[in-house]
Design a protein around this motif. Sequence first.
Motif, short mmCIF file in Angstrom:
data_model
loop_
_atom_site.label_atom_id
_atom_site.label_comp_id
_atom_site.label_asym_id
_atom_site.label_seq_id
_atom_site.Cartn_x
_atom_site.Cartn_y
_atom_site.Cartn_z
N LEU A 165 74.89 14.57 -10.56
CA LEU A 165 75.32 15.15 -11.01
C LEU A 165 75.45 16.81 -10.06
N THR A 166 74.69 16.08 -8.67
CA THR A 166 74.05 17.48 -7.91
C THR A 166 75.74 16.77 -6.40
N HIS A 167 75.34 17.39 -5.57
CA HIS A 167 76.37 17.08 -4.28
C HIS A 167 75.21 16.76 -2.98
N CYS A 168 75.54 16.38 -2.21
CA CYS A 168 73.87 16.04 -0.96
C CYS A 168 74.86 17.65 0.24
N LYS A 169 74.18 18.08 0.98
CA LYS A 169 74.44 18.72 1.23
C LYS A 169 75.09 17.65 2.41
N PRO A 170 76.17 18.54 3.28
CA PRO A 170 77.03 17.05 4.25
C PRO A 170 76.28 17.65 5.69
N THR A 171 76.61 16.27 6.07
CA THR A 171 75.78 16.16 7.70
C THR A 171 77.10 17.25 8.69
N ASN A 172 76.41 17.49 10.47
CA ASN A 172 76.90 18.15 10.91
C ASN A 172 78.67 17.56 11.30
N GLN A 173 78.13 16.00 11.71
CA GLN A 173 79.37 15.18 12.07
C GLN A 173 80.59 15.32 11.17
N LYS A 174 79.96 15.29 9.61
CA LYS A 174 81.06 15.61 8.53
C LYS A 174 82.02 17.16 8.68
N LEU A 175 80.88 17.89 8.33
CA LEU A 175 81.46 19.07 8.70
C LEU A 175 82.82 19.30 9.60
N ALA A 176 81.99 18.90 11.33
CA ALA A 176 83.31 18.76 12.57
C ALA A 176 84.18 18.73 12.01
N ASP A 177 84.44 16.80 11.62
CA ASP A 177 85.35 16.19 11.29
C ASP A 177 86.24 16.94 10.09
N THR A 178 86.09 17.51 9.67
CA THR A 178 86.48 17.32 9.04
C THR A 178 87.22 19.22 8.93
N LEU A 179 86.87 19.53 9.45
CA LEU A 179 87.51 20.66 10.28
C LEU A 179 88.45 20.60 11.24
N ILE A 180 87.81 19.84 12.29
CA ILE A 180 89.30 19.40 13.32
C ILE A 180 90.59 19.05 12.75
N LYS A 181 90.23 17.90 11.19
CA LYS A 181 91.08 17.71 10.76
C LYS A 181 91.92 18.54 10.71
N ILE A 182 91.45 19.30 9.73
CA ILE A 182 92.31 20.95 9.52
C ILE A 182 93.57 21.28 10.58
N THR A 183 92.15 21.47 11.01
CA THR A 183 93.35 22.06 11.97
C THR A 183 94.13 20.94 13.07
N ARG A 184 93.82 20.30 13.39
CA ARG A 184 94.51 19.40 13.85
C ARG A 184 96.12 19.14 13.08
N GLU A 185 96.11 19.46 11.76
CA GLU A 185 97.36 19.60 10.61
C GLU A 185 97.96 20.47 10.96
N VAL A 214 84.55 22.99 23.49
CA VAL A 214 84.98 22.02 23.97
C VAL A 214 85.68 20.69 23.67
N GLN A 215 85.60 19.89 22.29
CA GLN A 215 86.36 19.34 21.41
C GLN A 215 87.60 19.65 21.02
N MET A 216 87.38 20.97 20.18
CA MET A 216 88.37 22.14 19.39
C MET A 216 88.89 22.55 21.05
N ASN A 217 89.26 22.82 22.33
CA ASN A 217 89.98 22.88 23.11
C ASN A 217 91.05 21.61 23.10
N SER A 218 90.45 20.22 22.92
CA SER A 218 91.47 19.74 23.28
C SER A 218 92.42 19.47 22.07
N LEU A 219 93.01 20.17 21.45
CA LEU A 219 93.13 20.75 20.42
C LEU A 219 94.66 21.09 21.27
N GLN A 220 96.22 20.97 21.26
CA GLN A 220 96.40 22.35 21.39
C GLN A 220 97.13 22.78 21.08
N SER A 221 97.76 24.59 21.08
CA SER A 221 97.77 25.69 20.11
C SER A 221 96.20 26.00 19.73
#
Length: 406
Positions: A165-185, A214-221
Motif C-alpha cells: 500500500l506504500t511507495h518505496c523511496k527511489p534511489t538516486n540512480q533512478k531519480l537521475a535516470d528519470t530526470l535525464i530521460k525527461i530532459t532528453r525528450e 557533466v552527464q547532463m552537459n553531454s545532452l544538447q541544448s
Amino acid sequence: MLKALVISTSWKENITINGGLFDVAGKDINYYLSSDEEKKLQDWLGAPDCSTNYSTVLNNRVDGTGQWIFKDPTYLKWKEEGSILWIQGQAGSGKTFLITSIIEDFQATSVSTLTIYHYFDTRDNTGSKTSFQGLLASFLSQLGTQDQRIHPELKNLHESSKSGLTHCKPTNQKLADTLIKITRELVQKKYQVYMIIDALDEAKEIDKVWDFCVQMNSLQSIWIIISSRKYQPETSEYFTLSLRNNIMVDKDIATFLNEQVSLKSTTLNTEVKATLMQKADGGFRYIDCQVQILKQSANARKVREALTKLPASLEVLYHDEFHKSFNWIAHNIPEFKNTAADHTTIARNYRIAKEHGYYYKPLRQAHNKAISEEEAQLAIADIEEGRVKDGADLQRRRFPEIPQRT
C-alpha cells in the motif's frame, strides 16, 4: 508543488510524449493528478522547496545590483555556446544574489526556455537542501510535474516503486535516470533547458553532483550554471567567471553601501563608506555585518571608534565569531562543561581545519555528548554566512536539545 519551472502555453497544451497527451486540461486521465494524488507524489518524492530561497533573495536584493552579469563577455559567450558556467567567489561576495538575478532573467525569456534551479543550503534542518538526492528530487519535481499533471516517465517511476500500500523511496540512480530521460525528450522537442545550482560547496556529496552535471552537459541544448566558493573542475573546457577583484562587484557593493548607509553628517557618511569599501575586499557580507554593528553606535564619536576596531578582513571576522560561538558553548552549556574543548583547543582546531579545508570537530570525552562532524559543518556555515548573531544564537539553532543556561 514547486513553482520554479516556467514553460510556454504551447508546451503545456500540445506536448505529446510516448503517445499520451501531457496537457493543461488533463485530457489523458492517466497523466492527470488530483490534489490528493499530487500531494502524495510530492511527499514521496521529497523535493525541497527552493522557491523560498529564491523569494527571500529577491526581497533582500538592492535594486540595480547584479545587472552587469548580462553584459559580461564570459556570460554572453557561455549563453551563446552552452555548456557549464562556473561562478566562483569568496564567502559573502554576492554569488547567491547574482544567481537569483540570472534565474529571474531566464524566467522572463522566450517561451522555448525551461528553467530549473536548486539552492544548496546548510540552514535547512531536513538535510534535503544539502543532499544529492534533494537536488535530483528538486529538479525532477520541477520538470516532471506541472499544473496537476505528471510526466509519463515520473509516473512510471512512482508506480514501479509501489510496495503493497506504500511507495518505496527511489534511489538516486533512478531519480537521475528519470530526470535525464525527461530532459532528453524536451531537448528533442527544441526546448532550451537552463539548470542552475547555487552554493555547491554547501552540498554533502559534491563529487556526485559534479558528475551528474557533466552527464547532463553531454545532452544538447543544456545550459548549466554552478556557483561555489572553492570547488572547481580539473579541466579548462568549461566557462569560469570569478568575482574576486571584479570591478563590477565593487560597483555593486558601492550601490549596496549607498542603500545601507545614510548618515546626517556628509563628512561622516563619506568616511564610513570609504573605510568599509577599503576593507570589504569584494565582500557584501563583510559590509552587511559591519553596518549592523555601526548602526548600534549612538553618536559620531562612537561610529568613528567602531571604525577603528573593524576586523581586518572577512576571514578574521569569521574566525572571531567561530571562536566566540564555540567557546560559549564549551564553557556555558552544562553538558559541554569540563571537556577538552577549551579555549586553546578550539583555536588550534579551527586553524588546522581551515588549512586543510575541513571543519572543526570538538575533542570531547567519550561519556560527554559530542558535536558530530555534520553538526560542526552546519554550525561553521552558519557563522561564515552570518546567519547567527552569537554563541547563544548558534546554540538555539543547531543544538536545541541542549538546555540553555538559566
